[in-house]
Scaffold this motif. Structure first.
Motif, PDB file in Angstrom:
ATOM      1  N   ASP A   1       0.854  -1.248  -0.067  1.00 23.06           N
ATOM      2  CA  ASP A   1      -0.066  -0.155  -0.241  1.00 23.06           C
ATOM      3  C   ASP A   1       1.030   1.108  -0.192  1.00 23.06           C
ATOM      4  O   ASP A   1       0.549   2.422  -0.647  1.00 23.06           O
ATOM      5  N   SER A   2       1.976   1.215   0.593  1.00 20.42           N
ATOM      6  CA  SER A   2       2.875   2.467   0.731  1.00 20.42           C
ATOM      7  C   SER A   2       3.559   2.570  -0.566  1.00 20.42           C
ATOM      8  O   SER A   2       3.818   3.802  -1.017  1.00 20.42           O
ATOM      9  N   LEU A   3       4.045   1.687  -1.348  1.00 23.35           N
ATOM     10  CA  LEU A   3       4.455   1.700  -2.631  1.00 23.35           C
ATOM     11  C   LEU A   3       3.496   2.096  -3.781  1.00 23.35           C
ATOM     12  O   LEU A   3       3.845   2.856  -4.670  1.00 23.35           O
ATOM     13  N   HIS A   4       2.186   1.761  -3.533  1.00 19.74           N
ATOM     14  CA  HIS A   4       1.235   2.316  -4.452  1.00 19.74           C
ATOM     15  C   HIS A   4       0.946   3.752  -3.955  1.00 19.74           C
ATOM     16  O   HIS A   4       0.766   4.459  -5.058  1.00 19.74           O
ATOM     17  N   GLY A   5       1.129   4.311  -2.726  1.00 15.77           N
ATOM     18  CA  GLY A   5       0.984   5.308  -2.616  1.00 15.77           C
ATOM     19  C   GLY A   5       1.837   6.357  -3.064  1.00 15.77           C
ATOM     20  O   GLY A   5       1.409   7.471  -3.499  1.00 15.77           O
ATOM     21  N   THR A   6       2.890   6.235  -3.365  1.00 14.50           N
ATOM     22  CA  THR A   6       4.093   6.992  -3.890  1.00 14.50           C
ATOM     23  C   THR A   6       4.208   6.818  -5.326  1.00 14.50           C
ATOM     24  O   THR A   6       4.971   7.391  -5.930  1.00 14.50           O
ATOM     25  N   GLY A   7       3.811   5.542  -5.790  1.00 15.73           N
ATOM     26  CA  GLY A   7       3.911   5.260  -7.461  1.00 15.73           C
ATOM     27  C   GLY A   7       4.798   4.482  -7.853  1.00 15.73           C
ATOM     28  O   GLY A   7       5.067   4.053  -9.060  1.00 15.73           O
ATOM     29  N   GLN A   8       5.609   3.727  -6.797  1.00 14.49           N
ATOM     30  CA  GLN A   8       6.598   2.724  -7.179  1.00 14.49           C
ATOM     31  C   GLN A   8       5.691   1.365  -7.845  1.00 14.49           C
ATOM     32  O   GLN A   8       6.239   0.678  -8.650  1.00 14.49           O
TER      33      GLN A   8
ATOM     34  N   THR B   1       6.776   9.751   2.908  1.00 14.33           N
ATOM     35  CA  THR B   1       5.613  10.345   2.398  1.00 14.33           C
ATOM     36  C   THR B   1       4.142   9.856   3.022  1.00 14.33           C
ATOM     37  O   THR B   1       3.339  10.407   3.068  1.00 14.33           O
ATOM     38  N   ASN B   2       4.400   8.409   3.134  1.00 17.82           N
ATOM     39  CA  ASN B   2       3.131   7.640   3.649  1.00 17.82           C
ATOM     40  C   ASN B   2       2.743   7.927   5.183  1.00 17.82           C
ATOM     41  O   ASN B   2       1.733   7.662   5.414  1.00 17.82           O
ATOM     42  N   VAL B   3       3.585   8.905   5.750  1.00 15.67           N
ATOM     43  CA  VAL B   3       3.167   9.417   7.277  1.00 15.67           C
ATOM     44  C   VAL B   3       1.772  10.133   6.949  1.00 15.67           C
ATOM     45  O   VAL B   3       0.981  10.141   7.994  1.00 15.67           O
ATOM     46  N   ALA B   4       1.746  10.656   5.552  1.00 14.10           N
ATOM     47  CA  ALA B   4       0.406  11.301   5.520  1.00 14.10           C
ATOM     48  C   ALA B   4      -0.704  10.620   5.132  1.00 14.10           C
ATOM     49  O   ALA B   4      -1.923  11.208   4.677  1.00 14.10           O
ATOM     50  N   ARG B   5      -0.398   9.131   4.776  1.00  8.84           N
ATOM     51  CA  ARG B   5      -1.457   8.621   4.082  1.00  8.84           C
ATOM     52  C   ARG B   5      -2.957   8.494   4.950  1.00  8.84           C
ATOM     53  O   ARG B   5      -2.726   8.238   6.136  1.00  8.84           O
ATOM     54  N   ASP B   6      -3.739   8.651   4.530  1.00  2.21           N
ATOM     55  CA  ASP B   6      -5.288   8.525   5.135  1.00  2.21           C
ATOM     56  C   ASP B   6      -5.390   9.445   6.432  1.00  2.21           C
ATOM     57  O   ASP B   6      -5.780   9.225   7.512  1.00  2.21           O
ATOM     58  N   ARG B   7      -4.751  10.583   6.111  1.00  3.58           N
ATOM     59  CA  ARG B   7      -4.557  11.522   7.020  1.00  3.58           C
ATOM     60  C   ARG B   7      -5.393  13.024   6.646  1.00  3.58           C
ATOM     61  O   ARG B   7      -4.972  13.317   5.548  1.00  3.58           O
ATOM     62  N   ILE B   8      -5.951  13.715   7.600  1.00  2.00           N
ATOM     63  CA  ILE B   8      -6.269  14.861   7.438  1.00  2.00           C
ATOM     64  C   ILE B   8      -5.477  16.000   8.245  1.00  2.00           C
ATOM     65  O   ILE B   8      -5.615  15.785   9.558  1.00  2.00           O
ATOM     66  N   PHE B   9      -4.635  16.900   7.806  1.00  2.00           N
ATOM     67  CA  PHE B   9      -3.881  17.839   8.463  1.00  2.00           C
ATOM     68  C   PHE B   9      -4.810  19.078   8.778  1.00  2.00           C
ATOM     69  O   PHE B   9      -5.438  19.331   7.960  1.00  2.00           O
TER      70      PHE B   9
ATOM     71  N   SER C   1      11.849  16.954  -6.716  1.00  2.25           N
ATOM     72  CA  SER C   1      10.573  16.742  -7.508  1.00  2.25           C
ATOM     73  C   SER C   1       9.378  17.304  -6.731  1.00  2.25           C
ATOM     74  O   SER C   1       9.225  17.197  -5.508  1.00  2.25           O
ATOM     75  N   SER C   2       8.300  17.962  -7.594  1.00  2.81           N
ATOM     76  CA  SER C   2       7.041  18.251  -7.102  1.00  2.81           C
ATOM     77  C   SER C   2       6.163  17.355  -7.619  1.00  2.81           C
ATOM     78  O   SER C   2       6.289  17.054  -8.813  1.00  2.81           O
ATOM     79  N   PHE C   3       5.208  16.700  -6.952  1.00  4.43           N
ATOM     80  CA  PHE C   3       4.166  15.764  -7.381  1.00  4.43           C
ATOM     81  C   PHE C   3       2.598  16.308  -7.419  1.00  4.43           C
ATOM     82  O   PHE C   3       1.899  15.733  -7.903  1.00  4.43           O
ATOM     83  N   GLY C   4       2.412  17.648  -7.206  1.00  8.34           N
ATOM     84  CA  GLY C   4       1.190  18.138  -7.196  1.00  8.34           C
ATOM     85  C   GLY C   4       0.397  17.422  -6.230  1.00  8.34           C
ATOM     86  O   GLY C   4       0.932  16.913  -5.184  1.00  8.34           O
ATOM     87  N   ASP C   5      -0.918  17.101  -6.570  1.00 12.72           N
ATOM     88  CA  ASP C   5      -1.970  16.283  -5.618  1.00 12.72           C
ATOM     89  C   ASP C   5      -1.882  14.711  -6.102  1.00 12.72           C
ATOM     90  O   ASP C   5      -2.685  13.921  -5.946  1.00 12.72           O
ATOM     91  N   TYR C   6      -0.626  14.181  -7.079  1.00 14.62           N
ATOM     92  CA  TYR C   6      -0.795  12.942  -7.833  1.00 14.62           C
ATOM     93  C   TYR C   6      -0.627  11.935  -6.793  1.00 14.62           C
ATOM     94  O   TYR C   6      -1.537  11.069  -6.438  1.00 14.62           O
ATOM     95  N   GLN C   7       0.493  11.934  -5.946  1.00 16.07           N
ATOM     96  CA  GLN C   7       0.609  10.944  -4.705  1.00 16.07           C
ATOM     97  C   GLN C   7      -0.456  11.161  -3.573  1.00 16.07           C
ATOM     98  O   GLN C   7      -0.994  10.170  -3.302  1.00 16.07           O
ATOM     99  N   ALA C   8      -0.702  12.385  -3.302  1.00 10.65           N
ATOM    100  CA  ALA C   8      -1.830  12.519  -2.348  1.00 10.65           C
ATOM    101  C   ALA C   8      -3.130  12.085  -2.523  1.00 10.65           C
ATOM    102  O   ALA C   8      -3.976  11.503  -1.716  1.00 10.65           O
ATOM    103  N   ARG C   9      -3.548  11.965  -4.104  1.00 11.80           N
ATOM    104  CA  ARG C   9      -4.711  11.404  -4.412  1.00 11.80           C
ATOM    105  C   ARG C   9      -4.709   9.769  -4.116  1.00 11.80           C
ATOM    106  O   ARG C   9      -5.556   9.167  -3.744  1.00 11.80           O
ATOM    107  N   ARG C  10      -3.419   9.286  -4.372  1.00 12.75           N
ATOM    108  CA  ARG C  10      -3.350   7.760  -4.242  1.00 12.75           C
ATOM    109  C   ARG C  10      -3.504   7.559  -2.723  1.00 12.75           C
ATOM    110  O   ARG C  10      -3.922   6.381  -2.368  1.00 12.75           O
ATOM    111  N   MET C  11      -2.939   8.182  -1.936  1.00 15.37           N
ATOM    112  CA  MET C  11      -2.596   8.067  -0.387  1.00 15.37           C
ATOM    113  C   MET C  11      -3.958   8.653   0.291  1.00 15.37           C
ATOM    114  O   MET C  11      -3.891   8.434   1.464  1.00 15.37           O
ATOM    115  N   GLN C  12      -4.506   9.412  -0.275  1.00 19.16           N
ATOM    116  CA  GLN C  12      -5.741  10.146   0.412  1.00 19.16           C
ATOM    117  C   GLN C  12      -5.040  11.015   1.572  1.00 19.16           C
ATOM    118  O   GLN C  12      -5.529  11.020   2.741  1.00 19.16           O
ATOM    119  N   ALA C  13      -3.922  11.751   1.256  1.00 14.91           N
ATOM    120  CA  ALA C  13      -3.214  12.768   2.095  1.00 14.91           C
ATOM    121  C   ALA C  13      -3.942  14.080   2.091  1.00 14.91           C
ATOM    122  O   ALA C  13      -3.699  14.728   0.889  1.00 14.91           O
TER     123      ALA C  13
END
Length: 432
Positions: free
Chosen positions: A206-213, A241-249, A361-373
């Motif tokens: 799940d973590s590797l899916h979140g960041t795109g690997q 990066t997955n510290v932010a997965r499924d989290r709302i700051f 690198s900047s990823f925009g919201d690409y990783q965040a959408r996969r992780m729901q960050a």
């Protein structure tokens, strides 16, 4: 992952934007799957309306002279048929949704407008240089010869212990390697406001899916045997990066400049597809160390954050007085999840060229959408996707290589950069 709503709204424009990468987006496949999904939704809504209407028919049937039991039996038969149809459509929708997600997971991020056109690293655009390569009045050696002559870099023993693309360091070379890590961490924490973080070196899928690997780059990873689905990390980017997965700051948690983490970890890469490249030395190893910078920011801060993060990595090279150049990656060379990337390339005298030492690198919201960050926008009160960034600050082994080659002396000794000397017990030279 791309926003399915944006893709649905204008798939032709998405496909056109992805052409900058040389990626061919299958518009017809997407439209076909999306049409199936929409049809299943529409039919489900019709059936739900029919079920609601049918459940009200008992009284009408009784009013027409039918017994209550017969009326209930007839309506229940109708409701059972509708329920079965709804179940079939629900399963169809799940299958189609899974196919849509599988399709979109394989689609890379859309490059920023300013990313130059190009097919390979040869088309990357240089934007800056710092420092002048030194002139030598003797025949320069590469880091392998320097390290082996010092008796402090040993590839033969590493090959015996493990295999190719590993190394053993001894003495002052090993100490300088450690000193670089401490120096980089201190610089980013004390001067640039990063918070240090320690993370696992093993992650789940799940973590590797979140960041795109995953799923695209599984062959580049070291997967552990067993049923857990664990992998060795290819970079600290993944766990941090997955510290932010499924989290709302909350907005206050982001502070003025967002959340900024710095992390030192080993990295493990199979280097699939790189056979024959950089087989000599420690430029391209299966195991190496990095100090990684990761940021979570508000979307409005994303562009400025990339410039700042890249500058933080540059500062390390400047303090070490290592000549380098900064390039913006073209569409054909940019990473899968990245929206925009700067590479820093350090000068290596033995190769008479610049080589990558950091990728920011900047990823925009690409990783965040996969992780729901997400973060809570105080203006709307609603959660919105974060923007994520990361960069090497720096790759430790390649920095060691650059120091050994740039600071070499005619007698085979190596000067210690001034900023590292306090971390080396005051030593000014590496020698036998």
């Amino acid at each position: 992952m791309l926003d399915i709503k944006a893709v649905r709204q204008d798939p032709e424009n998405v496909a056109l934007a992805l052409e900058k990468r040389g990626f061919s987006f299958d518009i017809e496949q997407f439209k076909s799957l999306d049409a199936r999904r929409k049809q299943a939704d529409v039919q489900s809504q019709h059936l739900l309306a029919e079920r609601k209407a049918a459940s009200k028919q008992i009284g009408a049937l009784v009013g027409q002279g039918m017994s209550v039991d017969d009326a209930k039996a007839q309506v229940n038969e109708t409701l059972q048929k509708i329920a079965a149809q709804i179940d079939d459509l629900t399963n169809e929708a799940k299958v189609v949704q899974a196919l849509l997600e599988e399709l979109l997971l394989a689609v890379p991020n859309i490059p920023a407008d300013e990313v130059p056109l190009g097919a390979s690293e040869d088309d990357n655009l240089e934007v800056a240089r710092w420092g002048d390569p030194r002139s030598y009045d003797f025949q320069v050696k590469d880091h392998v010869a320097l390290g082996e002559d010092l008796g402090q870099l040993d590839f033969e023993t590493a090959g015996k212990i493990t295999g190719s693309r590993f190394n053993v360091m001894y003495g002052d070379v090993a100490r300088m390697h450690r000193a670089l890590i401490q120096f980089m961490l201190n610089q980013h924490i004390e001067k640039h406001g990063y918070s240090e973080i320690y993370v696992p070196y093993i992650v789940n899928s799940d973590s590797l899916h979140g960041t795109g690997q995953l799923p695209k780059f599984e062959e580049d990873l070291f997967k552990l045997e067993g049923e857990q689905g664990y992998y060795l990390i290819p970079t600290a980017e993944v766990p941090v990066t997955n510290v932010a997965r499924d989290r709302i700051f909350e907005d206050a948690e982001l502070g003025q400049d967002g959340v900024k983490f710095v992390c030192h970890t080993p990295c493990f890469r199979s280097e699939a597809g790189s056979y024959g490249r950089d087989t000599r030395g420690i430029i391209r190893q299966h195991q190496f160390e990095k100090v990684e910078l990761v940021q979570f920011v508000r979307p409005s801060q994303s562009d400025d954050a990339l410039e700042a993060l890249t500058g933080h990595a540059e500062k390390i090279l400047q303090l070490l007085e290592l000549p380098y150049r900064k390039v913006i990656l073209c569409g054909g060379d940019i990473g899968f999840s990245a929206r925009k990337t700067y590479d820093l390339e350090v000068w290596l005298p033995a190769q008479d060229t610049y080589r990558e030492i950091s990728s920011c690198s900047s990823f925009g919201d690409y990783q965040a959408r996969r992780m729901q960050a997400r973060w809570r926008n105080p203006q709307s009160g609603k959660p919105e996707l974060l923007h994520t960034l990361n960069g090497s600050g720096l790759a430790v082994g390649r920095t060691l290589v650059a120091i050994m080659e740039n600071y070499q002396q005619a007698d085979g000794s190596i000067e210690v950069p001034a900023v590292l000397q306090p971390y080396m017990g005051g030593a000014t030279t590496l020698s036998t």
